[in-house]
Design an enzyme around this catalytic site. Sequence first.
Site, short mmCIF file in Angstrom:
data_model
loop_
_atom_site.label_atom_id
_atom_site.label_comp_id
_atom_site.label_asym_id
_atom_site.label_seq_id
_atom_site.Cartn_x
_atom_site.Cartn_y
_atom_site.Cartn_z
N LYS A 78 -9.20 11.44 -17.97
CA LYS A 78 -7.91 12.11 -18.15
C LYS A 78 -8.17 13.61 -18.16
O LYS A 78 -8.82 14.12 -19.08
CB LYS A 78 -7.25 11.68 -19.47
CG LYS A 78 -6.80 10.23 -19.50
CD LYS A 78 -6.29 9.87 -20.89
CE LYS A 78 -5.68 8.47 -20.91
NZ LYS A 78 -5.30 8.07 -22.29
N GLU A 87 5.72 4.07 -19.66
CA GLU A 87 5.01 4.08 -18.38
C GLU A 87 5.61 3.12 -17.36
O GLU A 87 4.97 2.77 -16.37
CB GLU A 87 3.53 3.78 -18.63
CG GLU A 87 2.91 4.86 -19.52
CD GLU A 87 1.45 4.63 -19.85
OE1 GLU A 87 0.89 3.61 -19.39
OE2 GLU A 87 0.86 5.48 -20.53
#
Length: 426
Positions: free
Chosen positions: A335, A205
């Site tokens: 999410k 990330e």
Amino acid sequence: MATIEFIEAREILDSRGNPTVEVEMILDDGTQARAAVPSGASTGQFEAVELRDGDKKRYSGKGVLKAVENVNEKIAEEVLGCDASEQRIIDQIMIELDGSDNKGKLGANAILGVSLAAAHAAADCAELPLYQYLGGPNSHVLPVPMMNILNGGAHADSDVDIQEFMIAPIGAESFKQAYEWGAAVYHSLKKVLKDKGLATGLGDEGGFAPNLPSNAAALDLILDAIKAAGFEPGKDVALALDVAASEFFEDGKYTFEGQAKTSAEMIAYYEGLIAKYPLVSIEDPLDEEDWDGWAEFTKKLGEKIQIVGDDLFVTNPKRLAKGIETKAANALLVKVNQIGSLSETIDAVELAHRNGYRCMMSHRSGETEDTTIADLAVALSTGQIKSGAPARGERIAKYNQLLRIEEELGDSAEYAGASAFPRFQA
């Protein structure tokens, strides 16, 4: 509103070089839209099923041609001719067509691709930005960017147990300033690591992934970086964690920093961290099935800190309802691919807000240049978003979209700031 005239899915690659699904949609008025589906590395066992091909000769079995075929042949047949603005109806058609309780037949990646493409197409057809189309004319709150600047756990090859060490620029006056501050701390951390002879390789990330002796060592390095960048820890820039505790939980124990720990011992550990560091949020501090531990942690520390359920809730209204009933956690991680449709994602956020839970919009470790979650964060007034470090194209795509939204909103834009977290409530 125009109707859906054409749908086509394709296999593309995500930021980890693994296949994912992208869906193109055309309406009968000529409107065209596209959406791509993200994918996680550390996934909760209760997430909707991401359909993979399993053919080891292609992409080590991670191909998504079955999901693509399900869109092009099965889903398209049912939703062609539907009004693009009928989001809930479109999603329900796909859910019923799948028929399973986890979207395992068609694949959540197939269903979500169509669901998101429909929302984009409908917004474009209405000549509205996505955040305004989904959230209405009052959508104006820009989220605090929770930037993952140091990676451990499943997102990095290191000895650090905690998966994400994040910074939250809570003292900024705008999203633009918060973004700038986050980038400044990120670059400051790189220098701090270099000066100490530590590696500056990146995790999935965009955060740095040095090999460190302990989790506390990671927090200390970030504090050094915040100060070196000219900011005051806790006032300008706060800290947040994603522990992803299910990744190191087995046989009723947490194997953490080389020792087997109980839920009570983990809670005591976090209590010590909260007392020592300017932490505003801890995500997945305990296992996804340790409901008693979650309830105890929330009872003990829920007034002081945001306790976020990710693997615990998997953006699922049913699991969130159980959390509300048992008083487990006080915030929901959102999410879209965990539940697999836009309408169910919105349902989860609305349920959370009705019950006083905060929400944090989130990317996945396997991302694309798709920016849907940036608009969703504003549309649903989540007040927080995590999209990784201020680096790597698939991460900054979301943050850059939020810059554009803030600019478009002008004087009506409001940055959530410190008020997004319980530690700063009156």
